[in-house]
Design a protein around this motif. Structure first.
Motif, PDB file in Angstrom:
ATOM      1  N   ILE A   2       0.858  -1.182   0.000  1.00 39.12           N
ATOM      2  CA  ILE A   2       0.000   0.000   0.000  1.00 39.12           C
ATOM      3  C   ILE A   2       0.893   1.230   0.000  1.00 39.12           C
ATOM      4  CG2 ILE A   2      -1.778   1.296   1.231  1.00 39.12           C
ATOM      5  CD1 ILE A   2      -2.648  -1.349   2.507  1.00 39.12           C
ATOM      6  N   ARG A   3       0.574   2.190  -0.862  1.00 46.38           N
ATOM      7  CA  ARG A   3       1.322   3.435  -0.972  1.00 46.38           C
ATOM      8  C   ARG A   3       0.366   4.601  -0.784  1.00 46.38           C
ATOM      9  NH1 ARG A   3       4.495   0.204  -0.115  1.00 46.38           N
ATOM     10  NH2 ARG A   3       6.043  -0.673  -1.495  1.00 46.38           N
ATOM     11  N   PHE A   4       0.679   5.491   0.155  1.00 40.70           N
ATOM     12  CA  PHE A   4      -0.123   6.680   0.415  1.00 40.70           C
ATOM     13  C   PHE A   4       0.634   7.910  -0.053  1.00 40.70           C
ATOM     14  CE2 PHE A   4      -1.560   3.763   3.766  1.00 40.70           C
ATOM     15  CZ  PHE A   4      -2.937   3.876   3.662  1.00 40.70           C
ATOM     16  N   VAL A   5      -0.075   8.820  -0.711  1.00 43.28           N
ATOM     17  CA  VAL A   5       0.462  10.132  -1.068  1.00 43.28           C
ATOM     18  C   VAL A   5      -0.478  11.151  -0.433  1.00 43.28           C
ATOM     19  CG1 VAL A   5       1.056  11.713  -2.937  1.00 43.28           C
ATOM     20  CG2 VAL A   5       1.345   9.241  -3.266  1.00 43.28           C
ATOM     21  N   VAL A   6       0.044  11.931   0.508  1.00 40.78           N
ATOM     22  CA  VAL A   6      -0.767  12.932   1.199  1.00 40.78           C
ATOM     23  C   VAL A   6      -0.078  14.286   1.096  1.00 40.78           C
ATOM     24  CG1 VAL A   6      -1.786  11.264   2.782  1.00 40.78           C
ATOM     25  CG2 VAL A   6       0.250  12.490   3.452  1.00 40.78           C
ATOM     26  N   ALA A   7      -0.847  15.345   1.224  1.00 39.69           N
ATOM     27  CA  ALA A   7      -0.297  16.684   1.050  1.00 39.69           C
ATOM     28  C   ALA A   7       0.367  17.225   2.312  1.00 39.69           C
ATOM     29  CB  ALA A   7      -1.388  17.650   0.579  1.00 39.69           C
ATOM     30  N   ARG A  20       2.172   2.440  12.502  1.00 36.19           N
ATOM     31  CA  ARG A  20       3.468   2.473  13.189  1.00 36.19           C
ATOM     32  C   ARG A  20       4.623   2.628  12.204  1.00 36.19           C
ATOM     33  NH1 ARG A  20       1.193  -2.196  16.584  1.00 36.19           N
ATOM     34  NH2 ARG A  20       0.201  -1.063  18.279  1.00 36.19           N
ATOM     35  N   MET A  21       4.466   3.582  11.314  1.00 38.53           N
ATOM     36  CA  MET A  21       5.496   3.848  10.311  1.00 38.53           C
ATOM     37  C   MET A  21       6.656   4.624  10.923  1.00 38.53           C
ATOM     38  SD  MET A  21       3.478   4.816   6.849  1.00 38.53           S
ATOM     39  CE  MET A  21       1.722   4.817   7.037  1.00 38.53           C
ATOM     40  N   GLN A  22       7.819   4.383  10.385  1.00 38.53           N
ATOM     41  CA  GLN A  22       9.036   5.067  10.820  1.00 38.53           C
ATOM     42  C   GLN A  22       9.487   6.028   9.729  1.00 38.53           C
ATOM     43  OE1 GLN A  22      10.402   4.560  13.911  1.00 38.53           O
ATOM     44  NE2 GLN A  22       8.546   3.353  14.210  1.00 38.53           N
ATOM     45  N   ASP A  35       6.771  -2.276   7.116  1.00 37.76           N
ATOM     46  CA  ASP A  35       6.465  -3.517   6.391  1.00 37.76           C
ATOM     47  C   ASP A  35       6.161  -3.232   4.919  1.00 37.76           C
ATOM     48  OD1 ASP A  35       6.847  -5.060   8.721  1.00 37.76           O
ATOM     49  OD2 ASP A  35       4.790  -4.652   9.349  1.00 37.76           O
ATOM     50  N   GLU A  36       4.937  -3.488   4.504  1.00 36.92           N
ATOM     51  CA  GLU A  36       4.547  -3.332   3.104  1.00 36.92           C
ATOM     52  C   GLU A  36       3.783  -2.040   2.844  1.00 36.92           C
ATOM     53  OE1 GLU A  36       5.304  -5.575   0.549  1.00 36.92           O
ATOM     54  OE2 GLU A  36       6.624  -6.385   2.082  1.00 36.92           O
ATOM     55  N   ILE A  37       3.948  -1.059   3.732  1.00 38.10           N
ATOM     56  CA  ILE A  37       3.225   0.206   3.625  1.00 38.10           C
ATOM     57  C   ILE A  37       4.220   1.345   3.571  1.00 38.10           C
ATOM     58  CG2 ILE A  37       1.585   1.738   4.782  1.00 38.10           C
ATOM     59  CD1 ILE A  37       0.439  -0.781   6.123  1.00 38.10           C
ATOM     60  N   ALA A  38       3.969   2.310   2.696  1.00 39.30           N
ATOM     61  CA  ALA A  38       4.823   3.498   2.616  1.00 39.30           C
ATOM     62  C   ALA A  38       3.948   4.724   2.395  1.00 39.30           C
ATOM     63  CB  ALA A  38       5.835   3.359   1.490  1.00 39.30           C
ATOM     64  N   LEU A  56       8.170   8.328  -4.467  1.00 35.25           N
ATOM     65  CA  LEU A  56       7.809   7.158  -3.673  1.00 35.25           C
ATOM     66  C   LEU A  56       7.878   5.890  -4.509  1.00 35.25           C
ATOM     67  CD1 LEU A  56       6.844   5.871  -1.066  1.00 35.25           C
ATOM     68  CD2 LEU A  56       4.505   6.475  -1.701  1.00 35.25           C
ATOM     69  N   HIS A  57       7.449   5.971  -5.737  1.00 34.09           N
ATOM     70  CA  HIS A  57       7.502   4.804  -6.626  1.00 34.09           C
ATOM     71  C   HIS A  57       8.941   4.313  -6.775  1.00 34.09           C
ATOM     72  CE1 HIS A  57       6.129   2.039  -9.641  1.00 34.09           C
ATOM     73  NE2 HIS A  57       6.861   2.596 -10.589  1.00 34.09           N
ATOM     74  N   GLY A  58       9.864   5.229  -6.985  1.00 33.69           N
ATOM     75  CA  GLY A  58      11.265   4.851  -7.106  1.00 33.69           C
ATOM     76  C   GLY A  58      11.866   4.401  -5.787  1.00 33.69           C
ATOM     77  N   ALA A  59      11.532   5.076  -4.698  1.00 35.14           N
ATOM     78  CA  ALA A  59      12.115   4.771  -3.395  1.00 35.14           C
ATOM     79  C   ALA A  59      11.607   3.456  -2.809  1.00 35.14           C
ATOM     80  CB  ALA A  59      11.826   5.910  -2.414  1.00 35.14           C
ATOM     81  N   SER A  60      10.370   3.084  -3.120  1.00 30.39           N
ATOM     82  CA  SER A  60       9.784   1.888  -2.517  1.00 30.39           C
ATOM     83  C   SER A  60       9.868   0.662  -3.419  1.00 30.39           C
ATOM     84  CB  SER A  60       8.319   2.153  -2.147  1.00 30.39           C
ATOM     85  OG  SER A  60       7.551   2.410  -3.296  1.00 30.39           O
ATOM     86  N   GLY A  61      10.411   0.820  -4.589  1.00 29.85           N
ATOM     87  CA  GLY A  61      10.509  -0.316  -5.501  1.00 29.85           C
ATOM     88  C   GLY A  61       9.347  -0.345  -6.466  1.00 29.85           C
ATOM     89  N   PHE A  62       9.556  -0.979  -7.561  1.00 29.73           N
ATOM     90  CA  PHE A  62       8.568  -1.016  -8.635  1.00 29.73           C
ATOM     91  C   PHE A  62       7.739  -2.294  -8.517  1.00 29.73           C
ATOM     92  CE2 PHE A  62      12.226   1.457 -10.009  1.00 29.73           C
ATOM     93  CZ  PHE A  62      11.615   2.649 -10.335  1.00 29.73           C
TER      94      PHE A  62
END
Length: 70
Positions: A2-7, A20-22, A35-38, A56-62
């Protein structure tokens, strides 16, 4: 995945706490993951959102199976 983009940080705070994201060291945009969330914080505007999404797409892998939420 799961990938979130927020302003804004205020929007992100609940998601960051819930999952519990770091905070991840970064250069272009604030980035958080667990884990599997960014999550990336773009600031306002279409161009910022597009740039943060690409970052985010590049940083988290394709990953072809990732769900993207704005």
């Amino acid at each position: 995945m799961i990938r979130f983009v927020v302003a804004y940080q205020a929007e992100a705070a609940v998601l960051i706490d819930h999952f519990r994201m770091q905070h991840q060291p970064q250069q272009a945009f604030p980035l958080y993951s667990a884990d599997e969330i960014a999550l990336v914080i773009s600031d306002s505007g279409k161009i910022n959102a597009a740039a943060a999404t690409a970052y985010l797409h590049g940083a988290s892998g394709f990953h072809g199976d990732a769900a993207w939420i704005n």
